[in-house]
Design a protein around this motif. Structure first.
Motif, short mmCIF file in Angstrom:
data_model
loop_
_atom_site.label_atom_id
_atom_site.label_comp_id
_atom_site.label_asym_id
_atom_site.label_seq_id
_atom_site.Cartn_x
_atom_site.Cartn_y
_atom_site.Cartn_z
N ARG A 1 0.83 -1.20 0.00
CA ARG A 1 0.00 0.00 0.00
C ARG A 1 0.86 1.25 0.00
N ARG A 2 1.98 1.22 0.72
CA ARG A 2 2.86 2.38 0.77
C ARG A 2 3.60 2.58 -0.54
N SER A 3 3.97 1.49 -1.23
CA SER A 3 4.78 1.58 -2.44
C SER A 3 4.00 0.97 -3.60
N PRO A 4 3.30 1.79 -4.37
CA PRO A 4 2.56 1.26 -5.52
C PRO A 4 3.50 0.60 -6.51
N PRO A 5 3.04 -0.42 -7.21
CA PRO A 5 3.92 -1.13 -8.15
C PRO A 5 4.37 -0.21 -9.28
N ALA A 6 5.56 -0.49 -9.80
CA ALA A 6 6.08 0.29 -10.92
C ALA A 6 5.20 0.05 -12.14
N PRO A 7 5.00 1.08 -12.98
CA PRO A 7 4.15 0.90 -14.16
C PRO A 7 4.80 -0.02 -15.19
N LEU A 8 3.95 -0.60 -16.03
CA LEU A 8 4.46 -1.36 -17.17
C LEU A 8 5.19 -0.40 -18.11
N VAL A 9 6.26 -0.86 -18.70
CA VAL A 9 7.09 -0.01 -19.57
C VAL A 9 7.10 -0.58 -20.98
N VAL A 10 6.79 0.28 -21.94
CA VAL A 10 6.86 -0.06 -23.36
C VAL A 10 7.94 0.81 -23.99
N VAL A 11 8.77 0.22 -24.83
CA VAL A 11 9.93 0.91 -25.39
C VAL A 11 9.71 1.18 -26.87
N GLU A 12 10.05 2.40 -27.30
CA GLU A 12 10.15 2.71 -28.72
C GLU A 12 11.61 2.49 -29.12
N PRO A 13 11.92 1.38 -29.81
CA PRO A 13 13.32 1.03 -30.06
C PRO A 13 13.98 1.96 -31.06
N LEU A 14 15.27 2.13 -30.91
CA LEU A 14 16.04 2.96 -31.83
C LEU A 14 16.50 2.16 -33.05
N ARG A 15 16.49 0.84 -32.96
CA ARG A 15 16.86 0.02 -34.11
C ARG A 15 15.77 -1.02 -34.37
N ARG A 16 15.83 -1.63 -35.51
CA ARG A 16 14.79 -2.57 -35.94
C ARG A 16 14.82 -3.81 -35.05
N ARG A 17 13.67 -4.12 -34.48
CA ARG A 17 13.54 -5.33 -33.66
C ARG A 17 12.29 -6.09 -34.10
N HIS A 18 12.33 -7.42 -33.94
CA HIS A 18 11.20 -8.26 -34.27
C HIS A 18 10.76 -9.02 -33.02
N CYS A 19 9.49 -9.36 -32.99
CA CYS A 19 8.93 -10.04 -31.83
C CYS A 19 9.55 -11.43 -31.69
N ALA A 20 9.94 -11.78 -30.47
CA ALA A 20 10.56 -13.08 -30.22
C ALA A 20 9.56 -14.22 -30.30
N GLU A 21 8.26 -13.93 -30.22
CA GLU A 21 7.26 -14.99 -30.26
C GLU A 21 6.61 -15.13 -31.64
N CYS A 22 6.02 -14.06 -32.16
CA CYS A 22 5.31 -14.15 -33.44
C CYS A 22 6.19 -13.79 -34.63
N ARG A 23 7.40 -13.30 -34.37
CA ARG A 23 8.36 -12.90 -35.40
C ARG A 23 7.89 -11.69 -36.21
N GLY A 24 6.85 -11.01 -35.77
CA GLY A 24 6.38 -9.82 -36.47
C GLY A 24 7.32 -8.65 -36.26
N GLY A 25 7.26 -7.70 -37.18
CA GLY A 25 8.10 -6.53 -37.05
C GLY A 25 8.45 -5.93 -38.40
N PRO A 26 9.29 -4.91 -38.42
CA PRO A 26 9.92 -4.30 -37.24
C PRO A 26 8.90 -3.62 -36.33
N LEU A 27 9.20 -3.60 -35.04
CA LEU A 27 8.24 -3.16 -34.04
C LEU A 27 8.40 -1.67 -33.73
N PRO A 28 7.33 -0.89 -33.85
CA PRO A 28 7.41 0.52 -33.45
C PRO A 28 7.47 0.67 -31.93
N ARG A 29 6.86 -0.29 -31.24
CA ARG A 29 6.90 -0.32 -29.77
C ARG A 29 6.99 -1.77 -29.33
N LEU A 30 7.68 -2.00 -28.22
CA LEU A 30 7.87 -3.37 -27.77
C LEU A 30 7.98 -3.41 -26.26
#
Length: 233
Positions: free
Chosen positions: A14-43
């Motif tokens: 209650r005193r320390s709320p959980p840290a928010p989920l973080v989504v990254v806008e990558p600086l280089r081309r990345r593909h999803c490790a599960e569905c292999r989709g991409g390049p990803l604008p956010r991951l």
């Protein structure tokens, strides 16, 4: 014992709320490790592997860019699931917030709420702007006076210019630091020294010629010391 430990854990949550989920806008081309989709604008990074938003179960969220604090706050509060979107700034070597991802229905409700009280918030912003402007004038005057106390030989118009530059709101310069706002002598002297370095020496020209910063500072230090010594008398 177990009950006491559980109580302490819940109290800490209650005193320390959980840290928010973080989504990254990558600086280089990345593909999803599960569905292999991409390049990803956010991951999302999970166990050092990039995931697309769908595979990370965030694909139902919509993007709200930063810039409207009231809309962001209301959308975040109304959304059962939300995430912070960040991008790495190479120059500053840190991640910076770009916006948030929220549920679409929450964003619609937040936009309606902001439209309903837009006029009142505009009036409040105007009042706050007037108040901040008056505070800035008082602070610049106080900083100018502090400079002239430490360096009575400094031309008054130069002292005013140093105060305006070092004390600019939101600049991150020494005048806006906690020590600067408190008119600490070390901070005030640092602001004056920085002004002399840039305006009264060849420091900037040395940097443009590729001289390393520390070496350039060492080369102009005698000139700075001479100017400051003259201004102290």
């Amino acid at each position: 014992m177990e009950a006491a430990a559980t109580h302490r854990t819940r109290a800490a949550e209650r005193r320390s709320p959980p840290a928010p989920l973080v989504v990254v806008e990558p600086l280089r081309r990345r593909h999803c490790a599960e569905c292999r989709g991409g390049p990803l604008p956010r991951l999302v990074m999970e166990f050092n592997a990039p995931l697309c938003l769908d595979c990370a179960d965030l694909g139902n969220l919509v993007y709200l860019p930063r810039g409207d604090a009231a809309l962001t706050r209301r959308a975040r509060e109304a959304s059962g699931l939300w995430a912070v979107v960040v991008r790495h700034n190479r120059r500053r070597t840190r991640y910076e917030r770009q916006g948030i991802l929220v549920e679409e229905a929450a964003l619609v409700r937040a936009e309606a709420a902001c439209l309903a009280d837009a006029e009142a918030r505009a009036r409040r912003r105007a009042r706050d702007a007037v108040r901040r402007a008056a505070e800035d004038v008082r602070f610049r005057d106080a900083l100018t006076a502090a400079i002239l106390r430490l360096f009575p030989g400094c031309p008054p118009e130069r002292a005013a210019g140093i105060a305006a530059h070092a004390g600019e709101r939101g600049s991150g310069r020494v005048g806006r630091s906690a020590a600067g706002r408190a008119l600490d002598e070390t901070a005030v002297s640092a602001a004056v020294r920085a002004s002399v370095r840039h305006l009264d020496t060849e420091y900037d020209a040395l940097l443009m010629r590729g001289v390393p910063r520390r070496q350039a500072r060492d080369r102009v230090a005698p000139v700075i010391d001479a100017v400051l010594s003259a201004w102290r008398r």
